[in-house]
Design an enzyme around this catalytic site. Structure first.
Site, mmCIF file in Angstrom:
data_model
loop_
_atom_site.group_PDB
_atom_site.id
_atom_site.type_symbol
_atom_site.label_atom_id
_atom_site.label_comp_id
_atom_site.label_asym_id
_atom_site.label_seq_id
_atom_site.Cartn_x
_atom_site.Cartn_y
_atom_site.Cartn_z
ATOM 1 N N CYS A 17 5.331 60.282 -113.542
ATOM 2 C CA CYS A 17 6.031 61.562 -113.525
ATOM 3 C C CYS A 17 7.014 61.562 -112.369
ATOM 4 O O CYS A 17 6.971 60.694 -111.499
ATOM 5 C CB CYS A 17 5.051 62.723 -113.366
ATOM 6 S SG CYS A 17 3.874 62.919 -114.725
ATOM 7 N N ASN A 27 2.245 63.527 -109.086
ATOM 8 C CA ASN A 27 2.491 62.314 -109.861
ATOM 9 C C ASN A 27 1.363 61.347 -109.588
ATOM 10 O O ASN A 27 1.108 61.007 -108.428
ATOM 11 C CB ASN A 27 3.834 61.685 -109.452
ATOM 12 C CG ASN A 27 4.029 60.299 -110.046
ATOM 13 O OD1 ASN A 27 3.606 60.033 -111.167
ATOM 14 N ND2 ASN A 27 4.669 59.419 -109.291
#
Length: 216
Positions: free
Chosen positions: A2, A75
């Site tokens: 991400c 992330n």
């Protein structure tokens, strides 16, 4: 994978929104499933999501605590999130099946000590809207990247160098020491980057940004 990003500045809300959108464009390839940003009083978070664990919309980021006090952009992957979820279940009422919510719940309970409970690869930031304080951290091995820039007028962070370097108004300045390191070692070691104003958070480290002051 991400993409995470954030900015804190005295700029207007419109300019902050534009800066976050620009960062999202730079990070879009890291998370094609969903992109979103959220604004704070003098800043905001952005997130570009690649859905892996709990693909539902309930796990979209930036992710807020039920009371709205804490906001997370994250992330990575916690390998022990199910065990931590069970450990935290008496403290926090979970609404999703994601490791994202486990990261946030762990921070709410243990603050920076939450890092000692995490087994995984991660880079994340949590903003406390009451204290107006940012906490950001990176996994011990530095698998997930986190860049940041602190100037007299702003603080920015992102998963990738270019998300900061390409921000509107950012003045790039070549870091000659980093160039020498690259020519010697064939890479640029943390905390340096090729730009004097952009740093890499070192593996296993965290930072706190509060009242315009940065503590690493």
């Amino acid at each position: 994978m991400c993409g995470i990003a954030g900015i804190f500045t005295e700029e207007t809300q419109d300019n902050i929104k534009k800066a976050l959108n620009n960062m999202l464009l730079s990070l879009a390839h890291r998370g094609p499933d969903f992109q979103e940003s959220v604004l704070f009083e003098k800043g905001g978070f952005a997130h570009s999501r690649l859905s892996i664990i709990d693909k539902s919309a309930a796990s979209h980021q930036p992710f807020s605590s039920p009371d709205g006090r804490y906001v997370l952009t994250y992330n990575g992957e916690l390998y022990n999130f199910k065990a931590l979820r069970k450990q935290l279940s008496g403290f926090y009422e979970f609404q999703t099946e994601s490791d994202t919510e486990v990261v946030l719940a762990a921070y709410i309970k243990w603050q920076e000590k939450c890092l000692s409970y995490f087994n995984g690869m991660f880079a994340f930031a949590v903003y406390d809207t009451h204290k107006k304080m940012l906490f950001a951290a990176r996994d011990r091995l530095g698998i997930k990247p986190l860049y940041y820039s602190h100037t007299k007028t702003s603080f920015m962070f992102a998963s990738e160098f270019k998300a900061i370097a390409n921000s509107p108004g950012f003045k790039k300045t070549l870091n000659h020491k980093a160039v020498n390191m690259y020519l010697t070692l064939d890479y640029i070691p943390a905390p340096l980057s090729i730009d004097e104003q952009i740093m890499k958070l070192e593996p296993g480290h965290f930072l706190i940004y509060h009242n315009h002051q940065l503590h690493c």
